[in-house]
Design a protein around this motif. Structure first.
Motif, PDB file in Angstrom:
ATOM      1  N   LYS A   1       6.531   1.682  -6.944  1.00 12.98           N
ATOM      2  CA  LYS A   1       5.118   1.484  -6.653  1.00 12.98           C
ATOM      3  C   LYS A   1       4.882   0.289  -5.740  1.00 12.98           C
ATOM      4  O   LYS A   1       5.635  -0.683  -5.747  1.00 12.98           O
ATOM      5  CB  LYS A   1       4.339   1.322  -7.960  1.00 12.98           C
ATOM      6  CG  LYS A   1       4.333   2.584  -8.816  1.00 12.98           C
ATOM      7  CD  LYS A   1       3.465   2.403 -10.042  1.00 12.98           C
ATOM      8  CE  LYS A   1       3.431   3.695 -10.870  1.00 12.98           C
ATOM      9  NZ  LYS A   1       2.569   3.544 -12.072  1.00 12.98           N
ATOM     10  N   ALA A   2       3.791   0.394  -4.994  1.00 11.98           N
ATOM     11  CA  ALA A   2       3.439  -0.645  -4.024  1.00 11.98           C
ATOM     12  C   ALA A   2       2.326  -1.531  -4.555  1.00 11.98           C
ATOM     13  O   ALA A   2       1.561  -1.136  -5.440  1.00 11.98           O
ATOM     14  CB  ALA A   2       2.993   0.002  -2.717  1.00 11.98           C
ATOM     15  N   ASP A   3       2.235  -2.722  -3.999  1.00  9.34           N
ATOM     16  CA  ASP A   3       1.069  -3.577  -4.239  1.00  9.34           C
ATOM     17  C   ASP A   3      -0.099  -3.003  -3.440  1.00  9.34           C
ATOM     18  O   ASP A   3       0.054  -2.663  -2.260  1.00  9.34           O
ATOM     19  CB  ASP A   3       1.349  -5.014  -3.777  1.00  9.34           C
ATOM     20  CG  ASP A   3       2.422  -5.685  -4.622  1.00  9.34           C
ATOM     21  OD1 ASP A   3       2.399  -5.521  -5.845  1.00  9.34           O
ATOM     22  OD2 ASP A   3       3.297  -6.371  -4.036  1.00  9.34           O
ATOM     23  N   LYS A   4      -1.254  -2.906  -4.058  1.00  9.60           N
ATOM     24  CA  LYS A   4      -2.409  -2.289  -3.406  1.00  9.60           C
ATOM     25  C   LYS A   4      -3.136  -3.293  -2.510  1.00  9.60           C
ATOM     26  O   LYS A   4      -4.263  -3.713  -2.762  1.00  9.60           O
ATOM     27  CB  LYS A   4      -3.360  -1.714  -4.459  1.00  9.60           C
ATOM     28  CG  LYS A   4      -2.788  -0.541  -5.220  1.00  9.60           C
ATOM     29  CD  LYS A   4      -2.434   0.608  -4.258  1.00  9.60           C
ATOM     30  CE  LYS A   4      -1.847   1.803  -4.987  1.00  9.60           C
ATOM     31  NZ  LYS A   4      -1.484   2.894  -4.051  1.00  9.60           N
ATOM     32  N   MET A   5      -2.457  -3.694  -1.480  1.00  9.71           N
ATOM     33  CA  MET A   5      -3.049  -4.589  -0.482  1.00  9.71           C
ATOM     34  C   MET A   5      -2.238  -4.488   0.803  1.00  9.71           C
ATOM     35  O   MET A   5      -1.032  -4.215   0.763  1.00  9.71           O
ATOM     36  CB  MET A   5      -3.101  -6.033  -0.997  1.00  9.71           C
ATOM     37  CG  MET A   5      -1.792  -6.567  -1.546  1.00  9.71           C
ATOM     38  SD  MET A   5      -2.038  -8.191  -2.299  1.00  9.71           S
ATOM     39  CE  MET A   5      -0.361  -8.536  -2.878  1.00  9.71           C
TER      40      MET A   5
ATOM     41  N   ASN B   1       0.791  -1.237   0.000  1.00  8.33           N
ATOM     42  CA  ASN B   1       0.000   0.000   0.000  1.00  8.33           C
ATOM     43  C   ASN B   1       0.823   1.288   0.000  1.00  8.33           C
ATOM     44  O   ASN B   1       0.352   2.320  -0.468  1.00  8.33           O
ATOM     45  CB  ASN B   1      -0.982   0.044   1.186  1.00  8.33           C
ATOM     46  CG  ASN B   1      -2.275  -0.689   0.884  1.00  8.33           C
ATOM     47  OD1 ASN B   1      -2.659  -0.847  -0.272  1.00  8.33           O
ATOM     48  ND2 ASN B   1      -2.944  -1.157   1.929  1.00  8.33           N
ATOM     49  N   ASN B   2       2.026   1.271   0.508  1.00  5.14           N
ATOM     50  CA  ASN B   2       2.853   2.478   0.579  1.00  5.14           C
ATOM     51  C   ASN B   2       3.950   2.451  -0.477  1.00  5.14           C
ATOM     52  O   ASN B   2       4.876   1.636  -0.391  1.00  5.14           O
ATOM     53  CB  ASN B   2       3.497   2.626   1.963  1.00  5.14           C
ATOM     54  CG  ASN B   2       2.489   3.043   3.023  1.00  5.14           C
ATOM     55  OD1 ASN B   2       1.388   3.471   2.707  1.00  5.14           O
ATOM     56  ND2 ASN B   2       2.872   2.912   4.286  1.00  5.14           N
ATOM     57  N   SER B   3       3.838   3.323  -1.460  1.00  5.28           N
ATOM     58  CA  SER B   3       4.933   3.479  -2.423  1.00  5.28           C
ATOM     59  C   SER B   3       6.039   4.301  -1.781  1.00  5.28           C
ATOM     60  O   SER B   3       5.829   4.982  -0.774  1.00  5.28           O
ATOM     61  CB  SER B   3       4.425   4.183  -3.683  1.00  5.28           C
ATOM     62  OG  SER B   3       3.407   3.430  -4.317  1.00  5.28           O
ATOM     63  N   PHE B   4       7.243   4.239  -2.359  1.00  4.49           N
ATOM     64  CA  PHE B   4       8.323   5.100  -1.871  1.00  4.49           C
ATOM     65  C   PHE B   4       9.083   5.654  -3.076  1.00  4.49           C
ATOM     66  O   PHE B   4       8.841   5.259  -4.222  1.00  4.49           O
ATOM     67  CB  PHE B   4       9.246   4.352  -0.906  1.00  4.49           C
ATOM     68  CG  PHE B   4      10.074   3.265  -1.529  1.00  4.49           C
ATOM     69  CD1 PHE B   4      11.405   3.478  -1.847  1.00  4.49           C
ATOM     70  CD2 PHE B   4       9.535   2.009  -1.785  1.00  4.49           C
ATOM     71  CE1 PHE B   4      12.193   2.479  -2.411  1.00  4.49           C
ATOM     72  CE2 PHE B   4      10.309   0.997  -2.343  1.00  4.49           C
ATOM     73  CZ  PHE B   4      11.638   1.231  -2.659  1.00  4.49           C
ATOM     74  N   TYR B   5       9.998   6.558  -2.806  1.00  2.00           N
ATOM     75  CA  TYR B   5      10.628   7.328  -3.886  1.00  2.00           C
ATOM     76  C   TYR B   5      12.145   7.328  -3.735  1.00  2.00           C
ATOM     77  O   TYR B   5      12.672   7.366  -2.619  1.00  2.00           O
ATOM     78  CB  TYR B   5      10.102   8.769  -3.874  1.00  2.00           C
ATOM     79  CG  TYR B   5       8.602   8.843  -3.898  1.00  2.00           C
ATOM     80  CD1 TYR B   5       7.905   8.854  -5.101  1.00  2.00           C
ATOM     81  CD2 TYR B   5       7.868   8.864  -2.711  1.00  2.00           C
ATOM     82  CE1 TYR B   5       6.516   8.897  -5.123  1.00  2.00           C
ATOM     83  CE2 TYR B   5       6.486   8.912  -2.721  1.00  2.00           C
ATOM     84  CZ  TYR B   5       5.813   8.926  -3.928  1.00  2.00           C
ATOM     85  OH  TYR B   5       4.446   8.956  -3.950  1.00  2.00           O
TER      86      TYR B   5
END
Length: 261
Positions: free
Chosen positions: A244-248, A229-233
């Motif tokens: 990008k994060a997995d949406k779960m 759920n949390n993307s980072f940069y």
């Protein structure tokens, strides 16, 4: 069997009976005296106003004392209530501060980051003394593993969740030697779901965390990651790279059978 209180139980005590009797006769005597004085004044003046002045003279001290006594009782009651509230707040804050010491002891010490990431900083500012957010790291033979996470809940409930998730990370990474980021999230998710949804449970719990797991190989300068759920940069050459994060979440959800990537 529950016994009913006796409404006249106090009258069974001799000293209390004597006190009530003396109080009754004293009140009666004062009233008789007031009537006698009033009658004598009226006999001397034949003026009803004089009787009113006598009543006023008796009422003013009683009213004054009653007002002051009421004010004093109100202040005393409020002071007692404030002291009780302050004491309760102190006990609660002492407990939460002790919980903070426990939570802080489970967070990875800054020296571990300084050894592996000399140029680093950590922003950790709990809103309510303790937090549902946490950071965790571990040295590996082939690199450095670090995690940031946001657990469900805030304050004390969130802190409990963070301790549970940290314990699962310690078990999976340190004891079971699982070092691949996506496998770590998969196994922690399974453990969390089982912990909060035991067999026979009537309610489904979706507690868990959103997290980013990074494995850094300092020799080859490569990065592996898995994110829930949390993307980072990453900022490189003045450009922002979105990881990008997995949406779960790491917990019960609509896609909890789907593995993290």
């Amino acid at each position: 069997m529950e016994t009913k209180p006796n409404p006249i139980a106090s009258l069974l005590i001799p000293d209390f009976r004597n006190f009530v009797s003396a109080r009754m006769f004293m009140t009666l005597a004062i009233q008789i005296q007031a009537v006698a004085v009033g009658w004598q004044v009226y006999e001397m003046t034949h003026d009803p106003l004089s009787l009113g002045l006598i009543g006023l003279a008796e009422a003013i001290p009683a009213i004054t004392v009653s007002l002051y006594a009421g004010h004093l009782a109100d202040i005393t009651e409020r002071k007692i209530s404030e002291d009780i509230i302050k004491e309760k707040n102190k006990d609660i804050n002492d407990s939460i501060n002790y919980a903070k010491r426990i939570q802080d002891s489970q967070l990875t010490h800054s020296s571990v980051y300084e050894k592996n990431l000399p140029e680093h900083f950590i922003v950790f500012m709990p809103k309510d003394i303790v937090a549902g957010d946490f950071y965790w790291a571990n040295n590996l033979e082939d690199g450095f593993l670090f995690i940031t996470a946001d657990c469900t809940g805030h304050g004390v409930p969130g802190a409990f969740m963070s301790l549970l998730n940290i314990s699962k990370l310690n078990e999976i990474v340190k004891q079971k030697k699982v070092h691949r980021p996506d496998w770590i999230l998969n196994k922690v998710r399974t453990e969390i779901i089982n912990a909060f949804n035991p067999i026979g449970s009537s309610e489904e719990s979706k507690d868990g965390m959103d997290a980013v797991v990074c494995k850094l190989n300092l020799k080859q300068m490569t990065l592996e990651y898995a994110a829930a759920n949390n993307s980072f940069y990453i900022i490189r050459n003045k450009e922002i790279i979105i990881c990008k994060a997995d949406k779960m979440p790491v917990g019960k959800g609509t896609n909890d059978e789907q593995p993290f990537t």
